[in-house]
Structure formats: C-alpha cells, structure tokens
Scaffold this motif. Structure first.
Motif, mmCIF file in Angstrom:
data_model
loop_
_atom_site.group_PDB
_atom_site.id
_atom_site.type_symbol
_atom_site.label_atom_id
_atom_site.label_comp_id
_atom_site.label_asym_id
_atom_site.label_seq_id
_atom_site.Cartn_x
_atom_site.Cartn_y
_atom_site.Cartn_z
ATOM 1 N N GLN A 211 3.200 -0.918 2.521
ATOM 2 C CA GLN A 211 3.871 -1.457 3.704
ATOM 3 C C GLN A 211 2.860 -1.678 4.810
ATOM 4 O OE1 GLN A 211 7.632 0.281 4.388
ATOM 5 N NE2 GLN A 211 7.884 -0.569 6.419
ATOM 6 N N ASP A 212 3.009 -2.810 5.468
ATOM 7 C CA ASP A 212 2.111 -3.241 6.531
ATOM 8 C C ASP A 212 2.782 -2.974 7.884
ATOM 9 O OD1 ASP A 212 0.158 -4.630 7.911
ATOM 10 O OD2 ASP A 212 0.826 -6.612 7.295
ATOM 11 N N HIS A 213 2.027 -3.037 8.959
ATOM 12 C CA HIS A 213 2.578 -2.951 10.321
ATOM 13 C C HIS A 213 2.037 -4.152 11.079
ATOM 14 C CE1 HIS A 213 2.917 1.086 8.796
ATOM 15 N NE2 HIS A 213 3.653 1.452 9.817
ATOM 16 N N THR A 225 0.156 -9.510 14.447
ATOM 17 C CA THR A 225 -1.294 -9.487 14.230
ATOM 18 C C THR A 225 -1.532 -9.734 12.741
ATOM 19 O OG1 THR A 225 -1.345 -7.170 13.584
ATOM 20 C CG2 THR A 225 -1.481 -7.650 15.952
ATOM 21 N N GLY A 226 -2.788 -9.650 12.327
ATOM 22 C CA GLY A 226 -3.077 -9.697 10.891
ATOM 23 C C GLY A 226 -2.555 -8.462 10.177
ATOM 24 N N GLY A 227 -2.311 -7.389 10.908
ATOM 25 C CA GLY A 227 -1.843 -6.124 10.319
ATOM 26 C C GLY A 227 -2.603 -4.970 10.968
ATOM 27 N N LEU A 268 -0.729 -12.051 -6.761
ATOM 28 C CA LEU A 268 0.386 -12.677 -6.044
ATOM 29 C C LEU A 268 1.054 -11.582 -5.217
ATOM 30 C CD1 LEU A 268 2.203 -15.120 -5.409
ATOM 31 C CD2 LEU A 268 3.600 -14.480 -7.385
ATOM 32 N N TYR A 269 1.239 -11.895 -3.952
ATOM 33 C CA TYR A 269 1.726 -10.902 -2.987
ATOM 34 C C TYR A 269 3.049 -11.420 -2.438
ATOM 35 C CZ TYR A 269 1.437 -9.198 1.984
ATOM 36 O OH TYR A 269 1.662 -8.714 3.238
ATOM 37 N N ALA A 270 4.105 -10.638 -2.576
ATOM 38 C CA ALA A 270 5.377 -11.019 -1.959
ATOM 39 C C ALA A 270 5.603 -10.141 -0.737
ATOM 40 C CB ALA A 270 6.522 -10.858 -2.949
ATOM 41 N N PHE A 284 5.198 -15.695 0.353
ATOM 42 C CA PHE A 284 4.261 -15.368 -0.720
ATOM 43 C C PHE A 284 2.857 -15.528 -0.171
ATOM 44 C CE2 PHE A 284 7.666 -16.666 -3.853
ATOM 45 C CZ PHE A 284 7.685 -15.472 -4.550
ATOM 46 N N ASN A 285 1.963 -14.630 -0.556
ATOM 47 C CA ASN A 285 0.549 -14.813 -0.282
ATOM 48 C C ASN A 285 -0.156 -14.874 -1.625
ATOM 49 O OD1 ASN A 285 0.770 -14.717 2.541
ATOM 50 N ND2 ASN A 285 0.823 -12.485 2.498
ATOM 51 N N CYS A 286 -1.238 -15.655 -1.665
ATOM 52 C CA CYS A 286 -1.861 -15.897 -2.969
ATOM 53 C C CYS A 286 -3.107 -15.051 -3.158
ATOM 54 C CB CYS A 286 -2.181 -17.372 -3.107
ATOM 55 S SG CYS A 286 -3.276 -17.956 -1.826
ATOM 56 N N ARG A 287 -3.091 -13.849 -2.597
ATOM 57 C CA ARG A 287 -4.304 -13.024 -2.517
ATOM 58 C C ARG A 287 -3.917 -11.592 -2.184
ATOM 59 N NH1 ARG A 287 -3.447 -11.958 2.586
ATOM 60 N NH2 ARG A 287 -2.251 -13.519 3.693
ATOM 61 N N PHE A 288 -4.922 -10.724 -2.142
ATOM 62 C CA PHE A 288 -4.701 -9.357 -1.687
ATOM 63 C C PHE A 288 -4.307 -9.354 -0.202
ATOM 64 C CE2 PHE A 288 -7.739 -7.742 -5.041
ATOM 65 C CZ PHE A 288 -6.935 -6.730 -5.539
ATOM 66 N N GLY A 289 -3.489 -8.426 0.212
ATOM 67 C CA GLY A 289 -3.124 -8.296 1.627
ATOM 68 C C GLY A 289 -4.195 -7.530 2.391
ATOM 69 N N ASP A 290 -4.242 -7.774 3.684
ATOM 70 C CA ASP A 290 -5.164 -7.041 4.539
ATOM 71 C C ASP A 290 -4.360 -6.548 5.714
ATOM 72 O OD1 ASP A 290 -7.248 -6.056 5.983
ATOM 73 O OD2 ASP A 290 -8.479 -7.863 5.905
ATOM 74 N N PRO A 291 -4.094 -5.278 5.882
ATOM 75 C CA PRO A 291 -4.798 -4.111 5.346
ATOM 76 C C PRO A 291 -4.197 -3.438 4.113
ATOM 77 C CG PRO A 291 -3.427 -3.418 7.180
ATOM 78 C CD PRO A 291 -3.165 -4.880 6.966
ATOM 79 N N GLU A 292 -3.184 -3.989 3.452
ATOM 80 C CA GLU A 292 -2.575 -3.257 2.329
ATOM 81 C C GLU A 292 -3.593 -2.892 1.236
ATOM 82 O OE1 GLU A 292 -1.391 -5.978 3.767
ATOM 83 O OE2 GLU A 292 0.754 -6.235 3.481
ATOM 84 N N THR A 293 -4.587 -3.779 1.052
ATOM 85 C CA THR A 293 -5.575 -3.539 -0.007
ATOM 86 C C THR A 293 -6.332 -2.219 0.193
ATOM 87 O OG1 THR A 293 -5.783 -5.888 -0.230
ATOM 88 C CG2 THR A 293 -7.593 -4.622 -1.128
HETATM 89 N N1 GLY Z 1 -1.089 -7.914 5.785
HETATM 90 C C1 GLY Z 1 -0.570 -9.218 5.724
HETATM 91 C C2 GLY Z 1 -1.389 -10.195 5.047
HETATM 92 O O1 GLY Z 1 -2.379 -9.877 4.429
HETATM 93 O O2 GLY Z 1 -1.052 -11.365 5.096
#
Ligand code: GLY
Ligand code: AMP
Length: 423
Positions: A211-213, A225-227, A268-270, A284-293
C-alpha cells in the motif's frame, strides 16, 4: 552476468540492491542512477531517452540484461528498440505499455474484458466535458488521458474544482498532448492497495500486496505526490480479496491483452480501490511502483535476476516466489516544498549511522555527490525501509532510523502504515 538498470529513483535503487545480492550478477550499471546507487553500480551518464545510444552501450559493454524502472521509456518504446536488436530487456513493449500511457485505452480495455473499474466517460471537447460534470455533480474524478508524471488525476470535491481541472487540462494544456482527451469517472470510496504481478505474457506470478501513501501530508491531506511511503503486506488485501484480484483483474487482463495480440512481459501493477469487499481498478501501471518496490524487494527472498530472465525467456511457469515472513515499511523523506517547487543541493547527514542498523536500508531517490558530500537533487530524496516482525515493528524501526537523517527543509509523513496497524 552484467545488468543495466534504467532510472535513478528509490525504486531503481531497490532493484539495484536486489540484483547486487544475486550470486550470478557480476556487474551492475545504472542510467542515470544516484548517489546511493553508485555504491553498488556504475552510474552511466547517458540519455535515458536515446534508445539507440543505450543499445550501443549495452552491446559495447556486453550487458546481458536490461530492466526498466520508469514508465516514460516504456511508453515510448525502449523495449521495442532493444528487442529489435536481440537484446534482453524486462518490461512491456510500447503497445502493452498503453495500459499506463493512455487512460482511455486502459478504461476501454477494462470495459471490453469486464474488469471492475469506476464508471466513466471519455471527452475530447471541453464543452461536453463541462456539461457532463455539471450533470453528474461532485465528488467526481478528472483524468488527463496521457502521462502527466502522476499529476494528471484530480479527485474533485466540488463542481468548481472539477471545472477548474478541466480548464487546466483541456484549455491551458498544462500537461500538453496528454490533455487532448479526458476521462471523467465516478469517485470510488474505500481503501486503496497496490497489487503487482510478474508476467511473461502467459504465466502470472503475484507479488506480495502493498500500500502506497499518495498525499503529501498526514491523514491523506494535501496534494498527490509520487508516493510518500509504503508498506507490505497490506492487510486490506485478505486472501479472499487477493483471489478476486487474480480472477477478476489480473487473469482477464493478461488474457485480454493476449487476445489482442499483445504479449505483456514485465511487471503489471494494478492500483486498486477495495470497496465493500470488491476490488476496482483505479489505474494500471506497466512497471514497478515507487515506493512500493522498496518494501516489496526487501521482503522478496527469490533472486530477481532469475525471475527477470524467466520473464524474458517466457518460462515463468517454472518459477515460484519466496518471501521473508517479516513486514516492511518505507518512509520517504522529501525536499521542503515538494510536490511543489523545492531547493536542491542541501547536505544530507546521518546516513552513515543508519547504515549500521540491521534490516534497515536507505534507498536514495533524489541524491547526488557535490564536493564529496551527498546532497539533495530531487523532490523525493530518499526512503528509509525497515523490516520488522510485524508492520508496527517495521514502522517503529523505520521511524527510529529516519529520525537520525537530516537535511534542511526535510519533511516526511508521520503516519505511514498507521491505518494498517489500527485495523
Ligand atoms: N506509487 C505509485 C506509482 O508508482 O505510480
Ligand atoms: P491514478 O493515477 O489513476 O491511480 O490516480 C491517482 C490517485 O487518485 C489514486 O491513487 C486515487 O487516490 C485517486 N483516484 C483515482 N481514481 C479514483 C476514483 N475513481 N475514485 C477515487 N479516487 C480515485
């Protein structure tokens, strides 16, 4: 083996850190990298968007595998260029990356395959969009069709706010071409979660939940923000919800893409809203999440190189993922003013002290060397990620560590993972 990581944020630092633990990785390059990454990889000063230049570099250095962090090169076709040159690269090609690079494509795709998502309409005329907003009322969500560095989505609480967003996107074109069309959708209420999978176009290997914030201030206040922090696992994703995500979202998505002649290879990131026990796709994101990764890769036991090769060589069905049982929490420290204007070049102290702490890693994002010192060079500066026996323990350890770090203007949220602990 030699690997190249494209990108220079916290996500890429986590990817580099994970590759560095693989017994089969001899050398890591990162373009452009950052100060933290330079401890583990050779940072190369090449243009991330000059794919022919990157191809020449990869051939010259005999690099075996490239992995792409950010969405921009993916949506512009870096994978297509590498594959044409018979080079191994992890990530979806340009067509597949449309799931992130066009919200209209993603919504229409979800509709075709019955993937649960908010009700929506697409507009390319400002007047019709305004009329629709007035008819529907607020709250309502306005999304620029194209990539807008995470800023193209406005959750409007009033009609005025929605119309203001429409004006900015469609008339003033603050996001350029990305605002040629907008998606206007129903506002969903619930709890958000991120769910990522590895896929080779056929087999799906789910990662742990996270989970992101997204908002800049505590209690989810302030602009997106980006997270600002993330944690894993996410308690909102129970095994029942996880099964629904796989059956209703991920399997239909990969099958649907395949039916349309699109082989999706990579992550694939939902981004999901969990509402009344049902998952709905926000994006959908087509990559790793930032900061989830950062929390995800600190928990992942399996070798990222082996997984990456299996994705590229389409043999993911023979892989399984192993996870550390601990929970992981990442707290992001940002520059004063972020996500608005901010200063750069502020000296960062305390990093050496945190380096000594067990199961705590500082993943750098906007950092660089200046006169031998590590200084800030971006909005999100670094993320302190800690493992702990449970989320509370991991959170306490992450906050304990971040308190030792300092730079002028530094700010971070004090409530990362609080919701998970209060559940
Ligand atoms: N944390 C959200 C993103 O990577 O798009
Ligand atoms: P997106 O880039 O589409 O994920 O949107 C960014 C953020 O806006 C999400 O993480 C949510 O917090 C919020 N958001 C997007 N779509 C909706 C929606 N339909 N209802 C409520 N919030 C949304």
């Amino acid at each position: 083996m030699k690997v190249l990581v494209i990108g220079g944020g916290g996500r890429e630092h986590a990817i580099v850190w994970k590759f560095a633990q693989s017994p089969r990785v001899d050398k890591i390059y990162c373009c452009p990298g950052n100060a933290g990454i330079s401890d583990l990889a050779e940072c190369v000063d090449l243009n991330m968007n000059d794919y022919d230049g990157l191809v020449d570099f990869v051939k010259y250095e005999w690099i075996d595998l490239t992995i792409v962090g950010p969405e921009d090169p993916l949506s512009k076709g870096i994978v297509d260029v590498f594959e044409k040159n018979d080079l191994k690269i992890v990530g979806p090609n340009r067509k597949a990356a449309q799931l992130e690079s066009s919200k209209v494509f993603a919504k229409e795709f979800m509709k075709r395959y019955g993937i649960p998502t908010a009700e929506y309409r697409v507009f390319n005329s400002y007047l019709h969009a305004e009329e629709y907003v007035r008819m529907k009322g607020a709250p309502i969500v306005i999304k620029a069709d194209g990539l807008a560095a995470g800023k193209g989505v406005i959750v409007a609480k009033s009609i005025d706010e929605a119309i203001d967003a429409l004006k900015k996107i469609m008339k003033e074109r603050v996001f350029g071409e990305a605002g040629e069309r907008v998606v206007i959708e129903e506002c969903l209420e619930g709890e958000e979660a991120s769910y990522l999978i590895f896929t080779d176009g056929e087999t799906i290997l789910p990662l742990a939940s996270s989970q992101d914030h997204k908002r800049v201030f505590d209690n989810d206040e302030g602009p997106n923000t980006g997270g600002m922090g993330a944690y894993s696992p996410a308690p909102v994703v129970s095994s029942d919800i996880e099964e629904k995500i796989m059956e209703k979202v991920m399997k239909p998505a990969i099958k649907g893409l395949s039916r349309e002649g699109i082989k999706y290879k990579g992550v694939l990131y939902a981004g999901l809203m969990i509402k009344d026990g049902e998952p709905y796709v926000l994006e959908f994101n087509c990559r790793f999440g930032d900061p989830e990764t950062q929390p995800l890769l600190t928990r992942l036991k399996s070798d990222l190189l082996e997984i990456s090769l299996a994705i590229v060589e389409e043999r993911l069905s023979r892989m399984t993922l192993q996870w550390r049982p601990e929970a992981s929490v990442c707290v992001v420290a940002a520059s004063g003013g972020y996500p608005g204007k901010y200063e750069k070049g502020r000296v960062i102290t305390g990093l050496e002290e945190v380096k000594k702490m067990e199961d705590v890693v500082v993943f750098h994002a906007g950092t660089t060397y200046q006169d031998g010192k590590i200084v800030t060079s971006g909005g999100r500066v670094l993320g302190v990620t800690a493992l702990g026996v449970d989320i509370k323990d991991a959170r306490d350890r992450a906050y304990n560590a971040i308190e030792k770090i300092h730079f002028e203007g530094m700010h971070y949220r004090k409530d990362i993972a609080r919701r998970a602990i209060e559940r």
